[in-house]
Design a protein around this motif. Structure first.
Motif, PDB file in Angstrom:
ATOM      1  N   SER A 482      37.599  51.541 -53.506  1.00  0.00           N
ATOM      2  CA  SER A 482      36.920  51.792 -54.775  1.00  0.00           C
ATOM      3  C   SER A 482      36.119  53.078 -54.705  1.00  0.00           C
ATOM      4  CB  SER A 482      36.008  50.610 -55.108  1.00  0.00           C
ATOM      5  OG  SER A 482      35.514  50.712 -56.413  1.00  0.00           O
ATOM      6  N   TYR A 483      35.444  53.303 -53.581  1.00  0.00           N
ATOM      7  CA  TYR A 483      34.650  54.522 -53.411  1.00  0.00           C
ATOM      8  C   TYR A 483      35.549  55.751 -53.417  1.00  0.00           C
ATOM      9  CZ  TYR A 483      31.920  58.139 -51.047  1.00  0.00           C
ATOM     10  OH  TYR A 483      31.308  59.323 -50.715  1.00  0.00           O
ATOM     11  N   GLN A 484      36.676  55.673 -52.714  1.00  0.00           N
ATOM     12  CA  GLN A 484      37.561  56.834 -52.600  1.00  0.00           C
ATOM     13  C   GLN A 484      38.167  57.233 -53.935  1.00  0.00           C
ATOM     14  OE1 GLN A 484      40.178  55.339 -49.594  1.00  0.00           O
ATOM     15  NE2 GLN A 484      39.000  56.199 -47.889  1.00  0.00           N
ATOM     16  N   LEU A 485      38.244  56.278 -54.866  1.00  0.00           N
ATOM     17  CA  LEU A 485      38.837  56.571 -56.161  1.00  0.00           C
ATOM     18  C   LEU A 485      37.810  57.063 -57.189  1.00  0.00           C
ATOM     19  CD1 LEU A 485      41.322  53.607 -56.343  1.00  0.00           C
ATOM     20  CD2 LEU A 485      41.900  56.026 -56.088  1.00  0.00           C
ATOM     21  N   LEU A 486      36.562  57.127 -56.792  1.00  0.00           N
ATOM     22  CA  LEU A 486      35.549  57.678 -57.684  1.00  0.00           C
ATOM     23  C   LEU A 486      35.696  59.193 -57.753  1.00  0.00           C
ATOM     24  CD1 LEU A 486      32.404  55.709 -56.438  1.00  0.00           C
ATOM     25  CD2 LEU A 486      33.801  55.183 -58.445  1.00  0.00           C
ATOM     26  N   ASP A 487      35.267  59.775 -58.903  1.00  0.00           N
ATOM     27  CA  ASP A 487      35.247  61.234 -58.949  1.00  0.00           C
ATOM     28  C   ASP A 487      33.985  61.744 -58.250  1.00  0.00           C
ATOM     29  OD1 ASP A 487      33.087  61.080 -60.726  1.00  0.00           O
ATOM     30  OD2 ASP A 487      34.343  61.276 -62.501  1.00  0.00           O
ATOM     31  N   SER A 488      33.838  63.053 -58.155  1.00  0.00           N
ATOM     32  CA  SER A 488      32.756  63.634 -57.353  1.00  0.00           C
ATOM     33  C   SER A 488      31.361  63.225 -57.839  1.00  0.00           C
ATOM     34  CB  SER A 488      32.884  65.162 -57.320  1.00  0.00           C
ATOM     35  OG  SER A 488      31.845  65.722 -56.547  1.00  0.00           O
ATOM     36  N   PRO A 489      31.029  63.324 -59.150  1.00  0.00           N
ATOM     37  CA  PRO A 489      29.696  62.890 -59.602  1.00  0.00           C
ATOM     38  C   PRO A 489      29.449  61.403 -59.342  1.00  0.00           C
ATOM     39  CG  PRO A 489      30.743  64.247 -61.282  1.00  0.00           C
ATOM     40  CD  PRO A 489      31.797  63.947 -60.263  1.00  0.00           C
ATOM     41  N   GLN A 490      30.485  60.595 -59.481  1.00  0.00           N
ATOM     42  CA  GLN A 490      30.316  59.155 -59.247  1.00  0.00           C
ATOM     43  C   GLN A 490      30.050  58.880 -57.772  1.00  0.00           C
ATOM     44  OE1 GLN A 490      34.048  57.844 -60.793  1.00  0.00           O
ATOM     45  NE2 GLN A 490      33.374  57.846 -62.942  1.00  0.00           N
ATOM     46  N   ARG A 491      30.792  59.547 -56.900  1.00  0.00           N
ATOM     47  CA  ARG A 491      30.559  59.362 -55.462  1.00  0.00           C
ATOM     48  C   ARG A 491      29.136  59.801 -55.091  1.00  0.00           C
ATOM     49  NH1 ARG A 491      35.744  61.259 -51.820  1.00  0.00           N
ATOM     50  NH2 ARG A 491      37.362  60.073 -52.905  1.00  0.00           N
ATOM     51  N   THR A 492      28.729  60.946 -55.641  1.00  0.00           N
ATOM     52  CA  THR A 492      27.383  61.442 -55.325  1.00  0.00           C
ATOM     53  C   THR A 492      26.322  60.426 -55.749  1.00  0.00           C
ATOM     54  OG1 THR A 492      28.126  63.731 -55.573  1.00  0.00           O
ATOM     55  CG2 THR A 492      25.759  63.320 -55.701  1.00  0.00           C
ATOM     56  N   MET A 493      26.424  59.936 -56.978  1.00  0.00           N
ATOM     57  CA  MET A 493      25.457  58.939 -57.455  1.00  0.00           C
ATOM     58  C   MET A 493      25.495  57.697 -56.567  1.00  0.00           C
ATOM     59  SD  MET A 493      23.224  58.094 -59.898  1.00  0.00           S
ATOM     60  CE  MET A 493      23.553  58.858 -61.500  1.00  0.00           C
ATOM     61  N   PHE A 494      26.695  57.219 -56.227  1.00  0.00           N
ATOM     62  CA  PHE A 494      26.823  56.022 -55.393  1.00  0.00           C
ATOM     63  C   PHE A 494      26.143  56.228 -54.044  1.00  0.00           C
ATOM     64  CE2 PHE A 494      29.163  53.510 -52.237  1.00  0.00           C
ATOM     65  CZ  PHE A 494      29.005  52.238 -52.766  1.00  0.00           C
ATOM     66  N   ARG A 495      26.446  57.361 -53.391  1.00  0.00           N
ATOM     67  CA  ARG A 495      25.841  57.621 -52.073  1.00  0.00           C
ATOM     68  C   ARG A 495      24.318  57.661 -52.165  1.00  0.00           C
ATOM     69  NH1 ARG A 495      29.834  61.597 -51.774  1.00  0.00           N
ATOM     70  NH2 ARG A 495      28.280  63.230 -52.219  1.00  0.00           N
ATOM     71  N   LEU A 496      23.812  58.357 -53.176  1.00  0.00           N
ATOM     72  CA  LEU A 496      22.359  58.555 -53.267  1.00  0.00           C
ATOM     73  C   LEU A 496      21.630  57.266 -53.643  1.00  0.00           C
ATOM     74  CD1 LEU A 496      22.232  62.083 -54.925  1.00  0.00           C
ATOM     75  CD2 LEU A 496      21.869  61.467 -52.526  1.00  0.00           C
ATOM     76  N   LEU A 497      22.258  56.429 -54.426  1.00  0.00           N
ATOM     77  CA  LEU A 497      21.614  55.148 -54.760  1.00  0.00           C
ATOM     78  C   LEU A 497      21.406  54.294 -53.512  1.00  0.00           C
ATOM     79  CD1 LEU A 497      23.423  54.210 -58.098  1.00  0.00           C
ATOM     80  CD2 LEU A 497      21.066  54.980 -57.804  1.00  0.00           C
ATOM     81  N   GLY A 498      22.231  54.499 -52.507  1.00  0.00           N
ATOM     82  CA  GLY A 498      22.037  53.767 -51.252  1.00  0.00           C
ATOM     83  C   GLY A 498      20.743  54.145 -50.547  1.00  0.00           C
ATOM     84  N   HIS A 499      20.169  55.301 -50.878  1.00  0.00           N
ATOM     85  CA  HIS A 499      18.949  55.775 -50.216  1.00  0.00           C
ATOM     86  C   HIS A 499      17.682  55.477 -51.023  1.00  0.00           C
ATOM     87  CE1 HIS A 499      20.978  58.106 -47.003  1.00  0.00           C
ATOM     88  NE2 HIS A 499      21.938  58.260 -47.906  1.00  0.00           N
ATOM     89  N   LEU A 500      17.809  54.755 -52.134  1.00  0.00           N
ATOM     90  CA  LEU A 500      16.630  54.488 -52.968  1.00  0.00           C
ATOM     91  C   LEU A 500      15.526  53.821 -52.157  1.00  0.00           C
ATOM     92  CD1 LEU A 500      17.883  53.073 -56.394  1.00  0.00           C
ATOM     93  CD2 LEU A 500      16.889  55.308 -55.922  1.00  0.00           C
ATOM     94  N   PRO A 501      14.275  54.300 -52.274  1.00  0.00           N
ATOM     95  CA  PRO A 501      13.182  53.604 -51.583  1.00  0.00           C
ATOM     96  C   PRO A 501      12.733  52.342 -52.316  1.00  0.00           C
ATOM     97  CG  PRO A 501      12.363  55.550 -52.729  1.00  0.00           C
ATOM     98  CD  PRO A 501      13.853  55.564 -52.885  1.00  0.00           C
ATOM     99  N   GLY A 502      13.014  52.257 -53.618  1.00  0.00           N
ATOM    100  CA  GLY A 502      12.579  51.111 -54.408  1.00  0.00           C
ATOM    101  C   GLY A 502      13.704  50.158 -54.716  1.00  0.00           C
ATOM    102  N   PRO A 503      13.412  49.068 -55.424  1.00  0.00           N
ATOM    103  CA  PRO A 503      14.421  48.019 -55.659  1.00  0.00           C
ATOM    104  C   PRO A 503      15.439  48.352 -56.740  1.00  0.00           C
ATOM    105  CG  PRO A 503      12.334  47.388 -56.646  1.00  0.00           C
ATOM    106  CD  PRO A 503      12.068  48.647 -55.880  1.00  0.00           C
ATOM    107  N   ASP A 504      15.102  49.240 -57.706  1.00  0.00           N
ATOM    108  CA  ASP A 504      16.024  49.496 -58.799  1.00  0.00           C
ATOM    109  C   ASP A 504      15.748  50.872 -59.365  1.00  0.00           C
ATOM    110  OD1 ASP A 504      13.809  49.199 -60.705  1.00  0.00           O
ATOM    111  OD2 ASP A 504      13.977  47.061 -60.293  1.00  0.00           O
ATOM    112  N   ILE A 505      16.518  51.249 -60.387  1.00  0.00           N
ATOM    113  CA  ILE A 505      16.375  52.595 -60.951  1.00  0.00           C
ATOM    114  C   ILE A 505      16.815  52.576 -62.399  1.00  0.00           C
ATOM    115  CG2 ILE A 505      18.708  53.413 -60.365  1.00  0.00           C
ATOM    116  CD1 ILE A 505      17.337  56.077 -59.467  1.00  0.00           C
ATOM    117  N   ASP A 506      16.128  53.375 -63.236  1.00  0.00           N
ATOM    118  CA  ASP A 506      16.567  53.492 -64.620  1.00  0.00           C
ATOM    119  C   ASP A 506      17.324  54.799 -64.805  1.00  0.00           C
ATOM    120  OD1 ASP A 506      14.623  55.460 -64.673  1.00  0.00           O
ATOM    121  OD2 ASP A 506      13.508  54.617 -66.364  1.00  0.00           O
ATOM    122  N   VAL A 507      17.797  55.038 -66.012  1.00  0.00           N
ATOM    123  CA  VAL A 507      18.648  56.196 -66.262  1.00  0.00           C
ATOM    124  C   VAL A 507      17.912  57.498 -65.995  1.00  0.00           C
ATOM    125  CG1 VAL A 507      19.863  57.471 -68.067  1.00  0.00           C
ATOM    126  CG2 VAL A 507      20.148  54.994 -67.887  1.00  0.00           C
ATOM    127  N   ALA A 508      16.661  57.603 -66.451  1.00  0.00           N
ATOM    128  CA  ALA A 508      15.920  58.857 -66.278  1.00  0.00           C
ATOM    129  C   ALA A 508      15.712  59.173 -64.800  1.00  0.00           C
ATOM    130  CB  ALA A 508      14.582  58.774 -67.002  1.00  0.00           C
TER     131      ALA A 508
END
Length: 990
Positions: A482-508
């Protein structure tokens, strides 16, 4: 006596004579089996009129005649008076208390109900409702009416637990109709009506309660009633459960175990298993299936036990979240873990509430979170095994092959998988039979509607695990595809969400994280949600499951080694600037002393109204605290201390003192590492001093504020100097340095005038007025308080005005203007309600009680001070708690209840000694001495007389002379011993 006064013998009613004769009987009954002298009877019934003394013998003779046929009742003449001999069980008051006590000790719920029904049935009306209490003892007559209401409430709770909601409803209706402000009984009646399907009736009860509490107390009903009203209106209980997992499959045996444990009223079930095995999904499915068993609410806390980049949630924070979900406003949540636990369990008591504790790191994390109340139930999930005392254990293994296949088929288009049983079996096997990767694989298959199933299988088989040291590589393969089939912006967002210091995130915030605009971020988040790589937990707020976070963290950036570091810096900039904007809007009077951010963020949020700003802070609270911790441990000191300082006012107004202290201590550690950082140290130390003062740590607060002052001076910041001078003055004053405190406040006033800060001027004037009030200069105090009130009205500082009006009212009372004092305190209460400031609200109610006491209206005084105590129950303010004890002691003393007064004064003294507040110590010592003297405990009173006189003298307060005159007039051991000891002190001084 539980109703009109009546006596019965062998089924016949006994004639008790005229009203005067009945008064004599009641006095004897109130002192049953104890002698009462003729003089005492005369004093109680006829106010000591000697002409009436001769009537006593005649009435006694008539009563003896009335009871002549009863062998077990007699009125005997003793050397010390008349003694009514009567068996304990012949008095309905005694029988009532005995039945209540037996019910309290009964083990069986049915037996408890039987006993309490018998107790409640004894009541025929109000206690002695046809007797004028003033003629039989007045305030000395202690009515058991409140015990009756307690018994009705206890019985109704038991009947509700036994599903006998009709009996509870019929029992409660007359009680609530008589007094709608009885919120406990109103709550129980609403629960009974809802249980019987009468939601409209429940809403009507709530409306009556709301009207009564607003009219009588100026406040809204408790959160529990508001939650019930919402449930009645919408047909649902308060629930924090997310929507159930779609297409939940299998786990029938495990669900049966959980449901059986709930039915047997076990305390909890502990669900353990590997990552991705479906622990959270099972818990949520079970919780939704059990909702009918737990109609009073379903709570959910994610404990972050194994969440990447996040520490396990502290027990204190989990209790805070649970109390919030139970409807407790943030400012009413206690500051200590022990008091939070007590309030949490008290809120659960008598309810049927389900608690889901997801992702626990160990049994220790959940011990205080498990409900103790019978009828409540918890489901715990963890990768680790539980302990014997944490509930029945359910160990999850991967899904059986058939269930795994059924899950994939339920999620896939049936037209594309028809006749492909072997291929589906191969896919779920490659997914490790784990629900999470099966869902990811099925989502991928749905999205690519031209793929044959064989293509999906081949891609999964070609993918390896994301870590070689894990045993769940089979499950990871689907995620990798599933990850490999993501486009570049989607992969970037996915990778970076793994580093979130908090429990969740909103759009902004996500836009800031990846460096895009909000529109692009919204589209990418939606794409990740579509392929099951993100969960949407609220509108436009997303959360990544822990196993997916682990995958994302392990996936390196293909281009930029510093990708995650750069992204988190952008995220911290977003939080810093948006928090500054929110604080600027929510707390405009703090603007001048807020630190500059020194950063920029194109997607930072702006706010136009206070509610939206405070709501954003409350929603992002956990993310902001996590951001401070991350910045503190990742070499971002400027972000860490600025976020902590910007956060202080929210934590202060909502009494979230642990987070306040923790974040500021982190900030202090950071800014102390740079000795040249006067700017950061000045801001942090000033707010830390305020926090310690709120907790009653006066010496620490004073020391921190003293350390702060030279830093503001070096910075040339006059407003900062003024604020710090006030921060030094307050603990100095409370520790007994009144002259020094006056000097500090006077200097602060000049500096506030220099920089044109009206709010600061008003604060300094009000505190000077308070000190002049203490020292007897009431005219000057009045002028200073009036000036403070004018300034705060001019700038429309509502919260500050409420404080100043309370101070003004206290001086007006002492000057002999009770009507003006009441008006000031009532306006203060109105303003405090407007800004939801429970501390000032309680203070105003307490002061209103003081004014009523000064006018001899003791019933009103007690009523208002009881309201103050309830409002302040969960406010962490040592100063307020001390004043409430001191003033309730004075009211009890005025009413002649010296034992109650002694206990209140002793509690005030204990608190004052603990904080070091010398003024409160002096007042409390005086009160203790007066109460002990009144109780005849003269030897015990002596050290308190002496301490009060010495402390008032040291403070330079006029009460020193009052205390000396007071004990000088005493002819008992108090006066002699204190005078002798004082003489000794004078000789030694000479």
């Amino acid at each position: 006596m539980l109703g009109p006064l009546e006596a019965w013998h062998e089924g016949a009613k006994v004639d008790l004579g005229d009203q005067q004769q009945r008064f004599v009987l009641v006095v004897l009954l109130l002192h049953a089996n104890k002698p009462v002298s003729t003089e005492r009877l005369t004093e109680i019934i006829w106010g000591g009129n000697p002409e009436r003394r001769t009537l006593v013998r005649g009435y006694i003779s008539k009563l003896r005649a009335a009871f002549r046929q009863a062998d077990d009742v007699s009125i005997d003449k003793e050397p010390t008076g008349y003694l009514l001999r009567v068996g304990a069980d012949q008095l309905d008051t005694v029988r009532f208390e005995r039945l209540r006590a037996e019910a309290a000790h009964a083990d069986d719920r049915g037996r408890k109900i039987e006993l309490l029904r018998a107790a409640v049935a004894l009541w025929r009306g109000r206690f002695l409702e046809d007797i004028d209490n003033d003629r039989v003892g007045g305030p000395e007559v202690i009515s058991p009416d409140e015990s009756y209401f307690d018994a009705v409430g206890d019985l109704a709770e038991l009947e509700l637990a036994a599903r006998d909601h009709r009996s509870a409803r019929d029992r409660l209706r007359p009680v609530v109709r008589m007094d709608p402000a009885r919120q406990r009984h109103a709550e129980l009646l609403m629960r009974a009506l809802i249980a019987g399907g009468d939601r409209v009736g429940a809403v009507r009860v709530f409306q009556d309660v709301r009207d009564a509490t607003r009219a009588e107390y100026g406040m809204d009903p408790d959160p529990a009633l508001r939650n019930l009203a919402a449930r009645a209106e919408h047909g649902e209980p308060p629930s924090a459960l997310p929507t159930p997992v779609r297409w939940f499959t299998g786990r029938a045996a495990e669900l049966d175990v959980i449901e059986a444990a709930a039915a047997a009223e076990r305390r909890a079930v502990w669900v353990s298993g590997a990552p991705g095995v479906g622990k959270s999904g099972l818990a949520l499915e079970a919780a939704h299936r059990l909702r009918h068993r737990f109609p009073d609410g379903q709570l959910l806390v994610r404990l972050n036990g194994f969440t990447p980049n996040m520490p396990p949630m502290p027990v204190e924070d989990a209790l805070t979240q649970l109390l919030g979900e139970l409807g407790v406003p943030p400012e009413q949540i206690p500051s200590t873990k022990g008091r939070k636990f007590a309030l949490y369990q008290a809120k659960l008591h008598g309810s049927r509430t389900l608690v889901v504790l997801d992702n626990a790191v160990a049994p220790d994390q959940v011990q205080l979170l498990l409900p103790e109340a019978t009828g409540c139930f918890a489901i715990v999930t963890s990768r680790r095994m539980g302990e014997p005392d944490t509930g029945e254990h359910v160990r999850l293994s991967p899904l059986p092959s058939d269930d795994a296949i059924a899950l994939f088929l339920a999620l896939a288009d049936p037209r594309r998988v028809g006749g492909k049983t072997a291929e589906v079996a191969a896919v779920v096997k490659r997914c490790g039979y784990l629900p999470m990767p099966i869902r990811v694989a099925a989502a991928l298959f749905r999205r690519h509607d031209q793929w044959p199933l064989e293509h999906l299988l081949r891609l999964i088989e070609e993918s390896g695990p994301w870590r070689t040291d894990t045993d769940d590589g089979a499950g990871a393969a689907a995620v990798r595809v599933s990850y490999q089939l993501l486009d570049s912006p989607q992969r970037t967002m996915f990778r970076l969400l793994g580093h979130l210091p908090g429990p969740d995130i909103d759009v902004a915030a996500a836009a800031a994280l990846v460096g895009s605009d909000r529109t692009e971020a919204r589209l990418v988040l939606d794409d990740l949600h579509e392929v099951c790589l993100l969960e949407e937990i609220a509108p436009e707020r997303y959360q990544m499951l822990d196993p997916l976070k682990e995958f994302a963290v392990a996936e390196p950036s293909p281009t930029t080694p510093s990708e995650s570091t750069d992204a988190l810096l952008r995220l911290l900039d977003f939080y810093l600037i948006t928090l500054a904007n929110a604080v600027d809007t929510a707390y405009p009077f703090d603007r001048a002393l807020q630190p500059a951010t020194g950063r920029s963020c194109p997607v930072a949020l702006a706010f136009t109204d206070t509610d939206a700003a405070v709501s954003w802070i409350a929603t992002e609270r956990d993310n902001l605290v996590a951001a401070i911790r991350h910045a503190a441990t990742h070499d971002l000191p400027e972000h860490a201390w600025r976020l902590a300082v910007l956060f202080w006012r929210y934590f202060n107004t909502t009494s979230q003192l642990e987070d306040w202290i923790e974040t500021l201590e982190l900030a202090r550690w950071i800014v102390s590492a740079d000795p040249d950082n006067d700017y950061g140290q000045a801001h942090v130390l000033l707010r830390l001093a305020t926090a310690h003062n709120r907790l009653g740590r006066l010496a620490d607060a004073q020391e921190l504020a003293v350390q702060t002052l030279p830093r503001w001076t070096r910075l040339g910041d006059v407003r900062g100097e003024a604020a710090t001078l006030c921060a030094i003055a307050i603990p100095t004053m409370e520790l007994g340095g009144h002259t020094q405190a006056m000097a500090y406040f006077a200097t602060a006033l000049k500096k506030y005038e220099q920089c044109g800060d009206l709010r600061g001027q008003a604060h300094a004037l009000s505190m000077l007025g308070y000190l002049n009030d203490l020292h007897g200069d009431l005219d000057l105090a009045l002028r200073q308080h009036q000036a403070s009130v004018r300034m705060l009205r001019e700038i429309d500082h509502v919260q500050g005005l409420a404080h100043a009006l309370n101070n003004l009212g206290s001086v007006q009372q002492r000057l002999g203007f009770p009507a003006e004092a009441l008006a000031s305190h009532r306006k203060a209460h109105e303003l405090a309600v407007e800004v939801d400031d429970n501390c000032t609200m309680a203070s105003a109610l307490n002061c209103i009680g003081n004014v009523h006491r000064s006018q001899g209206l003791l019933t009103e005084a007690v009523r208002y001070q009881e309201q103050a105590r309830r409002v302040a129950a969960n406010v962490s303010d040592a100063d307020l708690r001390t004043r409430l004890y001191r003033d309730s002691g004075a009211t009890a003393q005025a009413g002649g209840d010296q034992e109650k007064a002694l206990h209140a004064y002793q509690a005030a003294l204990d608190l004052a000694i603990g904080t070091g507040n010398r003024t409160y110590q002096a007042h409390a010592n005086r009160g203790v001495a007066q109460a002990l003297h009144a109780l005849g405990r003269h030897v015990d009173a002596v050290p308190h007389w002496r301490a009060a006189e010495e402390q008032f003298s040291a403070l330079g307060q006029p009460e020193a002379a009052e205390v000396r005159a007071e004990y000088a007039d005493l002819t008992c051991a108090c006066g002699q011993n204190v005078s002798d000891d004082q003489g000794g002190l004078d000789q030694r001084a000479t």
